[in-house]
Design an enzyme around this catalytic site. Structure first.
Site, PDB file in Angstrom:
ATOM      1  N   LYS A  37       0.698  -1.143  -0.043  1.00 24.76           N
ATOM      2  CA  LYS A  37      -0.149  -0.133  -0.201  1.00 24.76           C
ATOM      3  C   LYS A  37       0.849   1.196   0.069  1.00 24.76           C
ATOM      4  CE  LYS A  37      -4.260   0.584   2.346  1.00 24.76           C
ATOM      5  NZ  LYS A  37      -4.906   0.095   3.581  1.00 24.76           N
ATOM      6  N   LYS A  52     -14.141 -19.037   9.352  1.00 20.98           N
ATOM      7  CA  LYS A  52     -13.406 -20.258   9.087  1.00 20.98           C
ATOM      8  C   LYS A  52     -14.310 -21.577   9.379  1.00 20.98           C
ATOM      9  CE  LYS A  52      -9.345 -18.156  11.152  1.00 20.98           C
ATOM     10  NZ  LYS A  52      -8.481 -17.798  12.176  1.00 20.98           N
TER      11      LYS A  52
HETATM   12  P1  NAP Z   1      -1.057  -7.263   7.238  1.00 19.51           P
HETATM   13  O1  NAP Z   1       0.213  -7.424   8.167  1.00 19.51           O
HETATM   14  O2  NAP Z   1      -1.677  -6.058   7.711  1.00 19.51           O
HETATM   15  O3  NAP Z   1      -0.139  -6.771   5.892  1.00 19.51           O
HETATM   16  C1  NAP Z   1      -0.979  -6.595   4.807  1.00 19.51           C
HETATM   17  C2  NAP Z   1      -0.142  -6.131   3.635  1.00 19.51           C
HETATM   18  O4  NAP Z   1      -0.970  -5.793   2.575  1.00 19.51           O
HETATM   19  C3  NAP Z   1       0.743  -5.199   3.922  1.00 19.51           C
HETATM   20  O5  NAP Z   1       2.079  -5.369   3.246  1.00 19.51           O
HETATM   21  C4  NAP Z   1      -0.163  -4.004   3.128  1.00 19.51           C
HETATM   22  O6  NAP Z   1       0.638  -2.882   2.532  1.00 19.51           O
HETATM   23  C5  NAP Z   1      -0.682  -4.593   2.006  1.00 19.51           C
HETATM   24  N1  NAP Z   1      -1.981  -4.083   1.639  1.00 19.51           N
HETATM   25  C6  NAP Z   1      -3.077  -3.857   2.457  1.00 19.51           C
HETATM   26  N2  NAP Z   1      -4.127  -3.494   1.703  1.00 19.51           N
HETATM   27  C7  NAP Z   1      -3.765  -3.204   0.519  1.00 19.51           C
HETATM   28  C8  NAP Z   1      -4.311  -2.501  -0.569  1.00 19.51           C
HETATM   29  N3  NAP Z   1      -5.579  -2.279  -0.795  1.00 19.51           N
HETATM   30  N4  NAP Z   1      -3.392  -2.448  -1.628  1.00 19.51           N
HETATM   31  C9  NAP Z   1      -1.934  -2.786  -1.705  1.00 19.51           C
HETATM   32  N5  NAP Z   1      -1.519  -3.267  -0.610  1.00 19.51           N
HETATM   33  C10 NAP Z   1      -2.164  -3.676   0.499  1.00 19.51           C
HETATM   34  O7  NAP Z   1      -1.694  -8.411   7.355  1.00 19.51           O
HETATM   35  P2  NAP Z   1      -1.173  -9.758   7.568  1.00 19.51           P
HETATM   36  O8  NAP Z   1      -1.497 -10.311   8.904  1.00 19.51           O
HETATM   37  O9  NAP Z   1      -0.179 -10.368   7.061  1.00 19.51           O
HETATM   38  O10 NAP Z   1      -2.703 -10.767   6.925  1.00 19.51           O
HETATM   39  C11 NAP Z   1      -2.830 -10.979   5.507  1.00 19.51           C
HETATM   40  C12 NAP Z   1      -4.053 -11.856   4.913  1.00 19.51           C
HETATM   41  O11 NAP Z   1      -3.639 -13.009   5.900  1.00 19.51           O
HETATM   42  C13 NAP Z   1      -5.216 -11.486   5.622  1.00 19.51           C
HETATM   43  O12 NAP Z   1      -6.191 -12.048   4.815  1.00 19.51           O
HETATM   44  C14 NAP Z   1      -5.454 -12.312   7.214  1.00 19.51           C
HETATM   45  O13 NAP Z   1      -6.751 -12.569   7.340  1.00 19.51           O
HETATM   46  C15 NAP Z   1      -4.683 -13.579   6.579  1.00 19.51           C
HETATM   47  N6  NAP Z   1      -4.037 -14.301   7.764  1.00 19.51           N
HETATM   48  C16 NAP Z   1      -3.242 -13.687   8.775  1.00 19.51           C
HETATM   49  C17 NAP Z   1      -2.727 -14.588   9.505  1.00 19.51           C
HETATM   50  C18 NAP Z   1      -1.779 -14.025  10.473  1.00 19.51           C
HETATM   51  O14 NAP Z   1      -1.449 -14.584  11.796  1.00 19.51           O
HETATM   52  N7  NAP Z   1      -1.549 -12.720  10.641  1.00 19.51           N
HETATM   53  C19 NAP Z   1      -3.271 -15.995   9.581  1.00 19.51           C
HETATM   54  C20 NAP Z   1      -3.941 -16.347   8.707  1.00 19.51           C
HETATM   55  C21 NAP Z   1      -4.341 -15.780   7.637  1.00 19.51           C
HETATM   56  P3  NAP Z   1       1.971  -1.945   3.652  1.00 19.51           P
HETATM   57  O15 NAP Z   1       2.894  -2.799   4.148  1.00 19.51           O
HETATM   58  O16 NAP Z   1       2.372  -0.943   2.636  1.00 19.51           O
HETATM   59  O17 NAP Z   1       0.964  -1.345   4.717  1.00 19.51           O
HETATM   60  N1  HSE Z   2      -6.460 -13.190  13.167  1.00 17.09           N
HETATM   61  C1  HSE Z   2      -6.216 -14.519  12.851  1.00 17.09           C
HETATM   62  C2  HSE Z   2      -6.201 -15.237  14.169  1.00 17.09           C
HETATM   63  C3  HSE Z   2      -5.476 -14.862  12.058  1.00 17.09           C
HETATM   64  O1  HSE Z   2      -6.097 -14.605  15.318  1.00 17.09           O
HETATM   65  O2  HSE Z   2      -6.639 -16.360  14.281  1.00 17.09           O
HETATM   66  C4  HSE Z   2      -5.251 -16.420  11.748  1.00 17.09           C
HETATM   67  O3  HSE Z   2      -6.523 -16.553  10.706  1.00 17.09           O
END
Ligand code: NAP
Ligand code: HSE
Length: 410
Positions: A42, A202
């Site tokens: 972003k 989920k």
């Molecule tokens: P995050 O840390 O918030 O990272 C999101 C990334 O996407 C950042 O790099 C952000 O850019 C970029 N981004 C967000 N909106 C954007 C847009 N509109 N256009 C371009 N780039 C954009 O999120 P995350 O925790 O990695 O999670 C990502 C996905 O995985 C989500 O769907 C989440 O539900 C899923 N997930 C997460 C986890 C977990 O443990 N975190 C586990 C399972 C699934 P910037 O870096 O520039 O801000």
């Molecule tokens: N926010 C989610 C959690 C990430 O806490 O389980 C994994 O899906």
């Protein structure tokens, strides 16, 4: 294999890290290098800890999606509208897609799987449920051989982390949430974790696979952990129970009920021992009886591990074109199939209000035992979740401060 990575936050950086450290192994095993060639973010100016990636970053998704040299899109930006648009566009362009985005999958799974099948490409989402646990792949394989009657799980790392820290370390709700956010467990909007939406998504995905149906987020009732206070936790601790946020879906006579709500596990159960960001899922099938999956449910490397496992399936072409078997047309019946004894706590100094509550429960013909004299805390006889919903609705109308949770047997 050339990958376009959409998103470079917690999960995206983990994917780059794992691919970077294992690339030699991929070359030896699969005779093909795996390379991330472009990354969507972003904010290009954001300070990032990883060096040597500046030339890969873009803020224009279509620079990646329209790049003919890219074979696979990994979507880890989160959110629904843009993520859905990019996934669909990528599949239409004939690219494989791997995502961790349960929000998109729980709403659009059927359509995106059909599109992938038409294009003879993969649409894989192992990381969307259970973080690092290899769950969807074995589940869909065993679905071919089993009829599943029940699926339940602690499926949200953040809410489980908060409950664990409130129970074991006496932290406040907000202190525990702050740490979960720092650890990268929470969604961009943590209310999805706290109010049960994330587990509902989920559960929709899991029950669609296990019950061979199309069950979307709109078919799952849910509530979260927002009403639990430290007093509830300590009363329950004395009674030998621990509170967990649980998703449960049940099939009976061609009907399905799916519900996410706080439940109480006895401290002798395995579920009670699932702490911090760990998840556990149990499925009941006719051949398997009960099968349990346990592992880290959120966090950078665990989640990225699941994403990279999907990438290996793309690399080795070991994916099925449309992996949901849709052979049953079961009717969704709200929450009528979910039954149990409920713990109810009401905070009120007003004796008349408590009398009214007692009268209301009595009129419904529900027996209960009172737990403590000071506050109104009871355990009911076995009731259906529908009856409990009606009681909660009445309490809401009376503006009461209350919490209720079902006692869940293991
Ligand atoms: P995050 O840390 O918030 O990272 C999101 C990334 O996407 C950042 O790099 C952000 O850019 C970029 N981004 C967000 N909106 C954007 C847009 N509109 N256009 C371009 N780039 C954009 O999120 P995350 O925790 O990695 O999670 C990502 C996905 O995985 C989500 O769907 C989440 O539900 C899923 N997930 C997460 C986890 C977990 O443990 N975190 C586990 C399972 C699934 P910037 O870096 O520039 O801000
Ligand atoms: N926010 C989610 C959690 C990430 O806490 O389980 C994994 O899906």
């Amino acid at each position: 294999m050339k990958i376009g990575l959409l998103g470079f936050g917690t999960v995206g950086t983990g994917v780059l890290e794992i691919i970077g450290t294992r690339n030699q192994v991929f070359k030896e095993l699969y005779k093909e290098p795996v390379e991330i060639t472009k990354i969507l973010v972003k904010d290009k100016g954001k300070k990032r800890d990883i060096e040597g990636i500046d030339g890969l970053l873009t803020t224009n998704a279509y620079e990646i999606l329209d790049d003919p040299t890219i074979d696979v899109i990994v979507e880890v930006i989160g959110g629904v509208a843009e993520a859905y648009e990019y996934i669909k566009y990528a599949l239409e362009k004939g690219k494989h897609v791997v995502t961790a985005n349960k929000a998109v999958v729980a709403l659009h799974m059927k359509e995106l799987l059909q599109l992938a099948a038409e294009k003879q490409k993969s649409f894989l989402f192992e990381a969307s449920v259970g973080g690092g646990i290899p769950l969807l792949k074995p589940l869909r394989q065993t679905t071919v051989l089993n009829d599943f009657s029940e699926i339940k799980g602690i499926l949200n790392g953040t809410s489980n982390f908060i409950l664990t820290k409130m129970t074991e370390d006496d932290l406040s709700f907000n202190e525990a949430l702050g740490i979960a956010q720092e650890m990268g467990y929470a969604e961009a909007d943590p209310s999805d974790d706290i109010h049960g939406t994330d587990i509902a998504r989920k559960l929709a995905i899991l029950s669609s696979i296990a019950f061979k149906n199309d069950i979307s987020l709109n078919n799952v009732k849910y509530r979260g952990i927002e009403k639990i206070n430290k007093e509830d936790i300590s009363i329950l601790k004395e009674l030998g129970y621990t509170v967990k946020l649980l998703g449960k879906a049940v099939v009976k006579n061609q009907q399905v009920s799916a519900l996410v709500e706080p439940v109480l596990f006895k401290n002798t159960t395995q579920f009670e021992k699932v702490n911090n960001a760990y998840n556990m899922v149990s499925v009941k099938g006719n051949n398997l009886q009960e099968l349990r999956f346990y592992g880290e449910g959120a966090g950078k490397l665990a989640t990225a591990n699941a994403v990279v496992c999907d990438l290996l399936d793309v690399l080795t072409k070991s994916y099925e074109k449309d992996f949901i078997i849709r052979e049953s047309q079961r009717k969704l019946t709200g929450v009528s199939l979910i039954l149990g004894k409920y713990f109810i706590r009401i905070n009120s100094e007003n004796a008349d209000q408590i009398k009214k509550v007692e009268g209301f429960i009595y009129d419904k013909g529900i027996n209960y035992s009172r737990l403590i004299d000071k506050d109104f805390a009871i355990i009911t006889e076995v009731v259906s979740a529908i009856e409990m919903e009606e009681i909660a609705k009445e309490f809401d109308e009376m503006n009461l401060d209350f919490f209720y949770g079902r006692i869940e047997k293991e």
